[in-house]
Motif scaffolding. Structure first.
Motif, PDB file in Angstrom:
ATOM      1  N   ARG A   6      44.515  -7.430  -5.120  1.00 28.37           N
ATOM      2  CA  ARG A   6      44.496  -8.375  -6.242  1.00 28.37           C
ATOM      3  C   ARG A   6      44.420  -7.652  -7.566  1.00 28.37           C
ATOM      4  O   ARG A   6      43.886  -6.550  -7.651  1.00 28.37           O
ATOM      5  CB  ARG A   6      43.289  -9.311  -6.122  1.00 28.37           C
ATOM      6  N   ASP A   7      44.921  -8.297  -8.596  1.00 31.52           N
ATOM      7  CA  ASP A   7      44.807  -7.782  -9.950  1.00 31.52           C
ATOM      8  C   ASP A   7      43.349  -7.920 -10.393  1.00 31.52           C
ATOM      9  O   ASP A   7      42.765  -8.996 -10.275  1.00 31.52           O
ATOM     10  CB  ASP A   7      45.723  -8.580 -10.880  1.00 31.52           C
ATOM     11  N   THR A  10      43.017 -10.620 -13.489  1.00 23.86           N
ATOM     12  CA  THR A  10      43.320 -12.037 -13.271  1.00 23.86           C
ATOM     13  C   THR A  10      42.843 -12.571 -11.929  1.00 23.86           C
ATOM     14  O   THR A  10      42.690 -13.777 -11.765  1.00 23.86           O
ATOM     15  CB  THR A  10      44.838 -12.286 -13.361  1.00 23.86           C
ATOM     16  N   GLY A  11      42.652 -11.692 -10.963  1.00 25.52           N
ATOM     17  CA  GLY A  11      42.245 -12.134  -9.627  1.00 25.52           C
ATOM     18  C   GLY A  11      43.409 -12.608  -8.775  1.00 25.52           C
ATOM     19  O   GLY A  11      43.232 -12.963  -7.613  1.00 25.52           O
ATOM     20  N   LYS A  12      44.629 -12.601  -9.327  1.00 26.75           N
ATOM     21  CA  LYS A  12      45.808 -13.027  -8.562  1.00 26.75           C
ATOM     22  C   LYS A  12      46.265 -11.903  -7.646  1.00 26.75           C
ATOM     23  O   LYS A  12      46.083 -10.731  -7.943  1.00 26.75           O
ATOM     24  CB  LYS A  12      46.948 -13.398  -9.504  1.00 26.75           C
ATOM     25  N   THR A  13      46.893 -12.285  -6.531  1.00 25.52           N
ATOM     26  CA  THR A  13      47.386 -11.273  -5.596  1.00 25.52           C
ATOM     27  C   THR A  13      48.552 -10.524  -6.213  1.00 25.52           C
ATOM     28  O   THR A  13      49.324 -11.081  -7.000  1.00 25.52           O
ATOM     29  CB  THR A  13      47.835 -11.899  -4.267  1.00 25.52           C
ATOM     30  N   LYS A  14      48.690  -9.256  -5.818  1.00 23.60           N
ATOM     31  CA  LYS A  14      49.794  -8.431  -6.295  1.00 23.60           C
ATOM     32  C   LYS A  14      50.997  -8.506  -5.357  1.00 23.60           C
ATOM     33  O   LYS A  14      52.027  -7.915  -5.622  1.00 23.60           O
ATOM     34  CB  LYS A  14      49.352  -6.980  -6.439  1.00 23.60           C
ATOM     35  N   GLY A  15      50.844  -9.232  -4.258  1.00 23.87           N
ATOM     36  CA  GLY A  15      51.985  -9.417  -3.359  1.00 23.87           C
ATOM     37  C   GLY A  15      52.018  -8.464  -2.182  1.00 23.87           C
ATOM     38  O   GLY A  15      52.993  -8.410  -1.457  1.00 23.87           O
ATOM     39  N   MET A  73      35.902 -12.537 -10.164  1.00 13.39           N
ATOM     40  CA  MET A  73      36.672 -13.261 -11.168  1.00 13.39           C
ATOM     41  C   MET A  73      36.398 -12.628 -12.524  1.00 13.39           C
ATOM     42  O   MET A  73      35.278 -12.175 -12.790  1.00 13.39           O
ATOM     43  CB  MET A  73      36.290 -14.746 -11.182  1.00 13.39           C
TER      44      MET A  73
END
Length: 81
Positions: A6-7, A10-15, A73
């Protein structure tokens, strides 16, 4: 054991992520069955890591001691005038 990357901000996945198998035949089966399959609208690309090999005993110990953590977060900043 699996880990999704995860980033930090931002907490979003990097894929992408990492999966470890305690049994080498499970790795071979996963590559054979899942490589090229789609998750959502993205194809899965699997390959064996060339990272330092660990012994089975070390891998099993890490899995026993692994504690699932919640992703951190980002802290919200407060703007001052």
């Amino acid at each position: 054991m699996a880990r999704v990357v995860r980033d930090k901000r931002t907490g979003k996945t990097k894929g992408y992520g990492f999966v470890s198998f305690s049994n080498p035949t499970d790795l071979a089966a996963a590559i054979k069955e899942m490589n090229g399959k789609y998750v959502g609208n993205r194809p899965i690309k699997l390959r064996k890591s060339n990272w330092k090999e660990m012994t089975d005993v070390e891998a099993q110990e890490r899995q026993k001691n692994h504690v699932q953590r919640k992703p951190k977060m980002p802290k919200k900043s407060i703007l001052h005038k």
